[in-house]
Design a protein around this motif. Structure first.
Motif, short mmCIF file in Angstrom:
data_model
loop_
_atom_site.label_atom_id
_atom_site.label_comp_id
_atom_site.label_asym_id
_atom_site.label_seq_id
_atom_site.Cartn_x
_atom_site.Cartn_y
_atom_site.Cartn_z
N GLY A 1 -7.50 1.07 1.26
CA GLY A 1 -7.95 2.43 1.51
C GLY A 1 -8.16 3.26 0.28
O GLY A 1 -8.32 4.48 0.36
N GLU A 2 -8.20 2.59 -0.89
CA GLU A 2 -8.48 3.27 -2.16
C GLU A 2 -7.55 4.47 -2.41
O GLU A 2 -7.95 5.47 -3.00
N GLY A 3 -6.32 4.37 -1.94
CA GLY A 3 -5.35 5.43 -2.16
C GLY A 3 -5.35 6.52 -1.10
O GLY A 3 -4.39 7.29 -1.00
N ILE B 1 -9.73 -0.96 6.93
CA ILE B 1 -9.11 -1.08 5.61
C ILE B 1 -8.94 -2.55 5.26
O ILE B 1 -8.41 -3.32 6.06
N THR B 2 -9.38 -2.93 4.06
CA THR B 2 -9.18 -4.30 3.61
C THR B 2 -8.14 -4.37 2.50
O THR B 2 -7.87 -3.38 1.80
N ALA B 3 -7.61 -5.57 2.33
CA ALA B 3 -6.60 -5.81 1.30
C ALA B 3 -7.22 -6.03 -0.07
O ALA B 3 -6.56 -5.82 -1.10
N SER B 4 -8.47 -6.51 -0.12
CA SER B 4 -9.16 -6.79 -1.39
C SER B 4 -8.34 -7.67 -2.32
O SER B 4 -8.32 -7.46 -3.54
N GLY B 5 -7.67 -8.65 -1.77
CA GLY B 5 -6.90 -9.57 -2.59
C GLY B 5 -5.57 -9.05 -3.08
O GLY B 5 -4.83 -9.76 -3.76
#
Length: 324
Positions: free
Chosen positions: A223-225, A256-260
């Motif tokens: 969620g980019e913060g 929302i993704t975890a992006s690794g």
């Protein structure tokens, strides 16, 4: 249990050359050229599939690596967006059991965006990836409202991906160090994420989701913060005259993704803010490359097999209309 990864980047040499030819090339291009990243980005065949197999990933949703085409002049952005969408669609056609793709749009030419989104959707692209700004145009500028309306009507989720902050923001907040540290601070270390969260928040405050309640947006990096600051962001809702609060939009219109970033603490906080059906697996390939064992251990943090299945594949399949 199948695993779908939704933020798996690829690169196109013609676009990379065009971006480098700009009078002021995007400095973040260097990140795609480090180590073997460029080779991985340009591989849409056996090498990528071998990497997926090694990680235990069944299906990857391909998305053009940043900065995409958004920093190009309008005509060039349109031509290269169309070319990228054709290349990605061809890659999916060659390996339909392993790939899907998100489209690339000529955001620097707003008038051409809805038509290219519709063309890409007709080719089988399952969503689109954009960035928060094109030149001086913010993503919430009214010139893009037709795009968001089209995305909602076509059922095309919009992934807002980080990009290098503007020169003005960099000068104000990210200077004063050696060049490598400045770039790291402005990109993966901090600036990317604040810039993207601000773009998402501006979309909400512009009333985008009041006008297009069916629009679905994806944010990476947990969620980019923004999930961690919803209490404060909610306080703007009444001032902006929104029909729904910021947090309501986040819970109803955002995934929302975890992006690794396979950190159990991030997962637990996300689950305290939104619901498990809003969380989706992604690796951010090739910039993050979690191993099969790391993925397995992370999935063990879910409380049930049903939740694990939702996160690993069910939510992505539902959002992007993928038949498993």
């Amino acid at each position: 249990m199948p695993i779908i990864a939704i933020e798996e980047h690829w690169g196109m040499p013609d676009l990379t050359a065009a971006l480098h030819a700009l009078p002021h090339p995007d400095e973040s291009l260097v990140l795609g050229e480090m180590d073997d990243n460029q080779e991985c980005l340009e591989d849409l065949a056996a090498g990528r599939i071998a990497s997926m197999d090694a990680q235990g990933i069944d299906l990857s949703i391909l998305a053009l690596t940043p900065p995409g085409t958004q920093s190009l002049p309008p005509e060039e952005a349109l031509a290269l967006s169309r070319a990228a969408n054709d290349v990605a669609a061809a890659a999916v056609a060659r390996n339909p059991a392993r790939f899907r793709s998100m489209s690339t749009l000529p955001m620097s030419s707003p008038k051409d965006v809805p038509a290219e989104l519709e063309r890409a959707a007709g080719m089988g692209h399952v969503g689109t990836m954009v960035h928060g700004r094109s030149g001086d145009l913010f993503l919430d500028d009214p010139v893009y409202d037709d795009f968001f309306g089209a995305a909602s009507e076509l059922g095309q989720p919009v992934f807002i991906h980080p990009q290098l902050p503007s020169s003005a923001v960099r000068d104000a907040s990210y200077r004063g160090f050696d060049p490598k540290t400045e770039l790291a601070l402005a990109t993966f270390g901090w600036g990317w994420h604040m810039d993207t969260a601000t773009a998402a928040l501006r979309l909400i405050l512009r009333g985008t989701f009041d006008r297009h309640p069916g629009l679905q947006v994806v944010l990476g990096h947990w969620g980019e913060g923004l999930l961690f600051w919803l209490d404060r962001a909610d306080s703007i809702s009444r001032t902006a005259g929104l029909q729904r609060s910021v947090s309501d939009c986040i819970r109803s219109n955002f995934h929302i993704t975890a992006s690794g970033m396979l950190n159990p603490a991030h997962l637990q906080h996300a689950l305290s803010v939104t619901s498990v059906d809003r969380l989706i697996f992604a690796t951010d390939y090739p910039f993050q490359r979690p191993t099969k064992e790391e993925i397995r251990l992370f999935l063990g943090n879910f409380s049930s097999d049903a939740e694990r299945q939702q996160f690993s594949s069910g939510n992505a399949a539902s959002l992007f209309a993928i038949d498993l």
